[in-house]
Structure formats: C-alpha cells, structure tokens
Design a protein around this motif. Structure first.
Motif: not given
Lengths: 204, 204
Positions: B159-161, B164-165, B168, B200
């Motif tokens: 699910w991680a993009d 966008t990660e 962040l 995480r």
C-alpha cells in the motif's frame, strides 16, 4: 494596581497593540523582519513613532507581541474551520490544523512568510528562538492529545506513540509549507500528502 | 575547444573554485549568505578580489557553485557512511541519508546552516529558489527508488506509495533539522523519530 476605571483604557491599549502588530505583519510579508524599522511600522500603522514606542519599548518586545497575536489568530481560524466542517473528530481537527499551516492562498502564504521571517531571526538569536518555540510544546501536546483520543476510541492503532506522531504531523506541515513557498510543491500535492499520512494513522 | 594540454589547468581551476566555495561556506555559517561580500570571500580564501572574480563573474554564480559543491560533499559523506555500516539495504541507506541531513555535530550543523542561508535567500529570490530546488527531484527520486526496491523485496507493504513516502521522509529530516537548530529538539529525539517512522514503513 488596576482599578475598574482602567478597563476601557486597557482595551484601547490592546487595540493599539493589535494595530501595530498587524502593520508589522503586513511589512514583514513584503520585506522580512530584518528590513522593518520602527519608523516604517509607525507609518504603516498610521501612528507616530512616539505612540509605537509607548506601546513597545523595543523592537523585540513588538516582535514577541506580534508572534503571540499571530498564534491567537491562527487558533481562531482553525477553530472556525473545524466547526464549519460539521461535528469535529480528532481526524478532522488534525487535518484542519495541518492544512491551515500550509500556504494555500494569499493570507496563509503571508502567515507562513511571517513564520519564516521569525525563523530567520531565531537562527541567529537564541532569545528569539525561545520566543518562537514557546507555542510549540502546546501545539505538539494538542496534536498528541487528538491522537490519544482517537486511540482511546479505537480509531488509531495501539502501537502509535502520540508524542512522536505529533512531531511527525508537525514535520509534514512545516517542511511542505517551505517547499510550497519555494515553488517546489503545489498546495494540492502537500494536502494529498497530509491525507495519505492521516489515512495510514487512522484505521477508522 | 579543450585540448589535452588544458587538462591540468582545468583541474587547477576546479581546485580554486572549491577553495572559494569552502571559504564562502565558512563565512556563511558565521554570518549567513546576505552578510557575505566578495571581498570577505577573497580574504577568507587567501586570494585577491580579481582572482575570485576570474572564477565567478557574479555572487550568484559563486553561490550556485557552492550549492552544487555542498550537494557533492553530502553525497560523498552519505556513501561513505552507508558503506561503513556493512552491506547496505534500502533501510540502512535511507536512515544514513536522513541522519546525515540532521544537524548532530559542528560539521552537520554548519551544513544545515548553509542550507538555511540558501533557503532565506530563496524566499525572496525565485532564481535562487530554482537553483536551491534543483537537487530535490533527484533526492526524492532516490528516496522513492529505495522504497520501491524494499517493496519489491517484500520489506515495505504494497500500500505504500513510494513518491509520497519520499516526500514524508524528506519532511521528517528537514523540519526536525530546523527544530534542532532552534534548540526545540535534541538530535537524539529527532533520530528516534526517524527510527520510529522507518520501523513502521519497513515490516522486515
């Protein structure tokens, strides 16, 4: 030594201080804090130098008051925004705070630029860094409190650490605000990053 | 129009440019970019004004070169750090990058202060904002690439993009770096926030 008769006068004093703080803020968004003189502030506020000096003995005193005034206005805007969005939840409150911090239009850009101006001054001046950071523990504790409340309601997983989450939420708004200001990111990209993070943090 | 005979001379030119850039950086950490004159840079570099002007026609040209030089040095430091830590993984590489960005000692604090000095100039100068942001897409793409690689290895959830990660991860280092500089957070707190986030993101 306050008596009843002093109250109207104090209200007037407060109005004058706000008037000066807002003149300073208008100048700051145009020229930064360093380039702003007391003389310019007086002219922008439509007051005499003597009047400005009557309310603030030093430029630093004026800067600190304007910083508190900015924090008050921001709180009021966030409260109004949250209430306008319907029944507030920890998630809607956090989202409103983060979006409010981001420069998205002329007003919020001016507000972010004022923050940058204070940051610039604080880099070289520990006293200003202290004043600039005075609202931070409360803000972080407010964010952590919202995370804690959501956790108690089962909307945020138990493994989340509210204090560290508060630091991460602030980091997202703060850093992306700078990137928007530099033209490296659009407000829409930054808001979508905020939503991505909240989607992950909140399981409900 | 380069001939073989020019090469040693070019190397010497490059050394002179580095010498000037490093003099500029030493002055910047003390006085910021705005307060630095060509004359002071020449004195700090142990060169004449004329020599400095021979290598850089304008202050902006010198600033842009010093920015590139700073990016090169940072890459070299990160590469050295990653290799010293044993066989590199996407996680160890990302951690080394984020920790390297944070001001933790005199050298990294000086480097962060130089970044702040460029940021300050970029706030008021779109050309500098562009130059300052030139390394950003590459840095973000590098971060995203590490996340993608970990995802392919099954160490980061699907699910991680990655893009966008990357934003962040940059936000965490950037914003907390400023907080350290202001004395609002300790390097240890910032590093523990980096580790919390990586814990995480990486499930392995």
């Amino acid at each position: 030594m306050t008596t009843g008769a002093d109250v109207p006068k104090q209200v007037d004093h407060e109005q004058r201080r706000v008037q000066i703080a807002e003149a300073l803020q208008r100048l700051t968004t145009r020229a930064g804090l360093e380039g702003v003189s007391l003389r310019q502030v007086a002219a922008e506020a439509g007051m005499s130098m003597g009047s400005v000096q009557h309310y603030f003995r030093t430029k630093d005193e004026m800067l600190r008051y304007a910083l508190e005034h900015r924090h008050r206005l921001r709180s009021e805007r966030i409260t109004a925004k949250v209430l306008a969005d319907g029944p507030p939840t920890p998630r809607s409150i956090l989202r409103a705070c983060l979006v409010e911090i981001l420069p998205r239009d002329a007003d919020s850009e001016a507000d972010f630029l004022i923050g940058v101006a204070y940051f610039i001054r604080a880099v070289a001046d520990p006293a200003m860094a202290k004043a600039f950071g005075e609202g931070m523990p409360e803000l972080l504790e407010f964010f952590a409190g919202q995370v804690r409340q959501a956790q108690e309601a089962g909307d945020v997983p138990a493994w989340a650490d509210p204090e560290t989450e508060a630091a991460l939420l602030w980091a997202i708004a703060d850093s992306q605000g700078s990137e928007i200001l530099m033209g490296h990111r659009t407000p829409a990209q930054a808001i979508s990053t905020v939503d991505y993070y909240l989607d992950r943090l909140f399981t409900n």
